[in-house]
Design an enzyme around this catalytic site. Structure first.
Site, PDB file in Angstrom:
ATOM      1  N   SER A  51       0.848  -1.192   0.000  1.00 15.21           N
ATOM      2  CA  SER A  51       0.000   0.000   0.000  1.00 15.21           C
ATOM      3  C   SER A  51       0.878   1.235   0.000  1.00 15.21           C
ATOM      4  O   SER A  51       2.100   1.146   0.050  1.00 15.21           O
ATOM      5  CB  SER A  51      -0.899  -0.009   1.220  1.00 15.21           C
ATOM      6  OG  SER A  51      -0.125   0.221   2.379  1.00 15.21           O
ATOM      7  N   LYS A  52       0.225   2.385  -0.009  1.00 15.36           N
ATOM      8  CA  LYS A  52       0.962   3.646  -0.090  1.00 15.36           C
ATOM      9  C   LYS A  52       2.011   3.785   1.009  1.00 15.36           C
ATOM     10  O   LYS A  52       3.026   4.427   0.818  1.00 15.36           O
ATOM     11  CB  LYS A  52       0.007   4.842  -0.028  1.00 15.36           C
ATOM     12  CG  LYS A  52      -0.891   4.962  -1.214  1.00 15.36           C
ATOM     13  CD  LYS A  52      -2.346   4.795  -0.831  1.00 15.36           C
ATOM     14  CE  LYS A  52      -2.891   3.450  -1.277  1.00 15.36           C
ATOM     15  NZ  LYS A  52      -3.624   2.671  -0.328  1.00 15.36           N
ATOM     16  N   ARG A  53       1.738   3.142   2.149  1.00 14.65           N
ATOM     17  CA  ARG A  53       2.697   3.199   3.246  1.00 14.65           C
ATOM     18  C   ARG A  53       4.078   2.723   2.815  1.00 14.65           C
ATOM     19  O   ARG A  53       5.087   3.094   3.383  1.00 14.65           O
ATOM     20  CB  ARG A  53       2.273   2.273   4.396  1.00 14.65           C
ATOM     21  CG  ARG A  53       1.067   2.673   5.148  1.00 14.65           C
ATOM     22  CD  ARG A  53       0.877   1.769   6.361  1.00 14.65           C
ATOM     23  NE  ARG A  53       0.640   0.373   6.021  1.00 14.65           N
ATOM     24  CZ  ARG A  53       1.538  -0.584   6.142  1.00 14.65           C
ATOM     25  NH1 ARG A  53       2.741  -0.319   6.576  1.00 14.65           N
ATOM     26  NH2 ARG A  53       1.229  -1.823   5.809  1.00 14.65           N
ATOM     27  N   GLY A  92       5.684   3.358   0.281  1.00 12.27           N
ATOM     28  CA  GLY A  92       6.391   4.244  -0.640  1.00 12.27           C
ATOM     29  C   GLY A  92       5.794   4.154  -2.023  1.00 12.27           C
ATOM     30  O   GLY A  92       4.586   4.084  -2.167  1.00 12.27           O
TER      31      GLY A  92
END
Length: 515
Positions: free
Chosen positions: A255-257, A259
């Site tokens: 996920s966006k976490r 990067g």
RNA sequence: GGCGCUAUCGUCUAGGGGUUAGGACGGAAGAUUCUCAAUCUUCAAACCCGGGUUCGAUUCCCGGUAGCGCUACCA
């Protein structure tokens, strides 16, 4: 072995943002399969979730797919015989088939309110039973439910799930079977008249004559519901191939976490499409033998095999992606690299963008030729194009004071010979004819260095490191042979931010050193 | 909770009833270079656990464990 029926596959994203690497991999596998089998690739936009879907995201999706090198034979932008290719434009079709299911008794009207269902679920959870629909409205007489609907009672349409196990043969997972006890009768048309995903996907796939459904394995548990829908409609069931999830380095769903996770992210980082494509193909697939890593598009089409896709989830390893990227950067013709590199230099050189997107820049041929030399010098040190400006800072920006104060340089600056080396090279540069004109050549410079070597007895590191600090601010870096001409030529160019010549550098350095 | 999927070096994977378990990224060491990067060479590094089946399981079967997914009038 050739399939008797021509292959038709689809990639069906929701337009909720940029294309994610997981979806990109699904798209790629569909595409490779279609191209290898000389089949048809279809793009379908799943925009029934009005809350999250936005029209401009569709354009992004299309751009991202094209950047990756994928194309399609049918889709919202190219048309086709089985359109429309946006679900929001197919609502009538969904309603018609729902009514058909209703009239054949394969589906029924459900008058339960959301609150009732909520309570039912809560009770089931309390009593440790499965929270599946009780089937309360299952046996309402069709005549009566039709009357209630006509009278304006709010109702949804539910599919009747048959009471026998539902199984299918997945291409990557093998045979899978679900007991009907764990599958509740799903709603296919909401009381609002909007259809539900698990229903529309079947209608679309069937009507579009999809032969192979290649998608993420998050759909695996929904597949029995879909299979029974095909059966209720009397339609052939396609082949399924469920691709494993792509995980982040912590083994959680990417996920966006984590990067950079979208195609656009990697493009902006200066990853080449062929590198990303090659990497994505290797995530969950390997050729027979498993020792090859580098594949051109043509080779992928040739070698790819959906049967060899691994069922286990894969961690996305950016380091390996960057390694592949370095490989493709090295293979790229320098003309292409120069064009790609320009936007990355633009900011540090103070160039303004030509377009609003900030991706188009223009420079004079003179500057362009010089930048090509810069790129050629720096490219071996880089595995992403976005690293170029930082590597180029030794050319574009020079700070004598910082060079003298940098902790990295402290040791070199303290060496026994350093002062002598610096003093000698400074005098030589300042007294040199060519250097005064900012016309020093690599040969001229080499001569000076050799003289300093002879005069001080310093050699190797003790000779080169202090000089490199004085000229670039860092004790290590590219060879002077290439660097010196770049400094001198750069200093003559009409750049918004002036590039310092060798003489200018040494002047600033000695001023800072003596103060 | 239920159901489903998954399980080989840190990571991506090849392989498969008897193998020195192969490759790649990353790591380490060396060569090269004034240095860094690149490049080349070498090295370390794995079959989740427990039961079967078998002369022999990492491989086949069953169970456990762990991870992930689904379990909605989300997609």
């Amino acid at each position: 072995m050739t399939d008797p029926v021509p292959v038709r596959v689809r990639f069906a994203p929701s337009p909720t943002g940029h294309l994610h690497v997981g979806n990109a991999r699904t798209a790629l596998f569909n595409w490779l399969f279609a191209r290898q089998k000389r089949g048809t690739m279809i793009l379908r936009i799943e925009d029934t979730d009005l809350e999250r879907s936005q029209p401009h995201f569709e354009g992004q999706l299309v751009a991202d797919l094209k950047w990756l090198g994928l194309d399609w034979d049918e889709g919202p932008d190219v048309g086709g015989r089985f359109g429309p290719y946006r679900q929001s434009e197919r609502l009538l079709i969904y309603r018609q088939h729902a009514e058909k299911l209703l009239s054949t008794g394969k589906a029924y009207l459900c008058f339960c309110t959301e609150q009732e269902l909520e309570q039912e679920r809560a009770r089931a959870a309390r009593e440790h039973r499965q929270p599946i629909y009780s089937g309360k409205c299952r046996s309402i007489d069709p005549g009566e439910s039709a009357r209630r609907r006509a009278a304006g009672d709010s109702c949804a349409i539910r599919l009747r799930i048959p009471e026998h196990p539902i199984g299918f043969d997945d291409i990557v997972h093998g045979p899978i079977e679900f007991s009907s006890e764990v599958i509740s009768d799903p709603i296919i048309l909401r009381s609002s008249g909007m259809p539900v995903y698990n229903y529309v996907v079947v209608i679309d796939d069937a009507l579009m004559k999809i032969t192979h459904v290649i998608r993420g394995d998050d759909h695996l548990s929904n597949t029995p519901k879909q299979v029974s829908l095909y059966q209720a409609l009397g339609w052939p069931v396609p082949q399924f191939a469920h691709l494993s999830t792509i995980l982040g380095s912590d083994r959680e769903r990417l996920s966006k976490r984590h990067g950079a996770t979208s195609i656009a992210n990697f493009r902006d980082l200066g990853v080449l499409p062929e590198a990303l494509r090659n990497y994505l193909a290797l995530l969950g697939w390997a050729p027979s033998g498993g020792t090859r890593e580098i594949f051109s598009l043509e080779e992928l089409i040739q070698e790819f095999s959906i049967e060899r896709v691994t069922p286990s989830p894969a961690v996305f390893d950016v380091e390996k992606l960057y390694w592949l990227n370095r490989h493709y950067i090295k293979e790229s013709p320098s003309r292409r690299l120069d064009a790609l590199a320009l936007p990355y230099y633009a900011r540090s050189l103070g160039l303004g963008p030509l377009d609003e997107a900030g991706s188009n820049y223009s420079v004079s041929p003179q500057i362009s030729i010089w930048l090509e030399k810069v790129t050629r010098l720096l490219i071996p040190a880089v595995d992403r194009l976005d690293q170029l400006p930082e590597k180029a800072s030794l050319i574009f920006s020079y700070d004598a004071k910082a060079a003298l104060e940098s902790p990295e340089n402290l040791e070199v600056l303290g060496w026994r010979q350093t002062d002598a080396v610096l003093t000698r090279i400074t005098v030589k540069i300042l007294e040199d004819e060519a250097a005064r004109e900012n016309q020093l050549t690599a040969e001229g410079f080499k001569k000076m260095v050799n003289e300093v070597k002879a005069e001080t007895g310093a050699k190797g590191k003790e000779l080169f490191h202090p000089i490199r600090i004085a000229l670039t601010g860092a004790h290590s870096g590219p060879e002077f042979d290439k660097l010196i001409p770049i400094f001198e030529e750069g200093s003559h160019l009409p750049l918004p931010r002036h590039v310092l010549s060798v003489r200018e550098r040494i002047e600033q350095f000695s001023r800072a050193r003596l103060s």
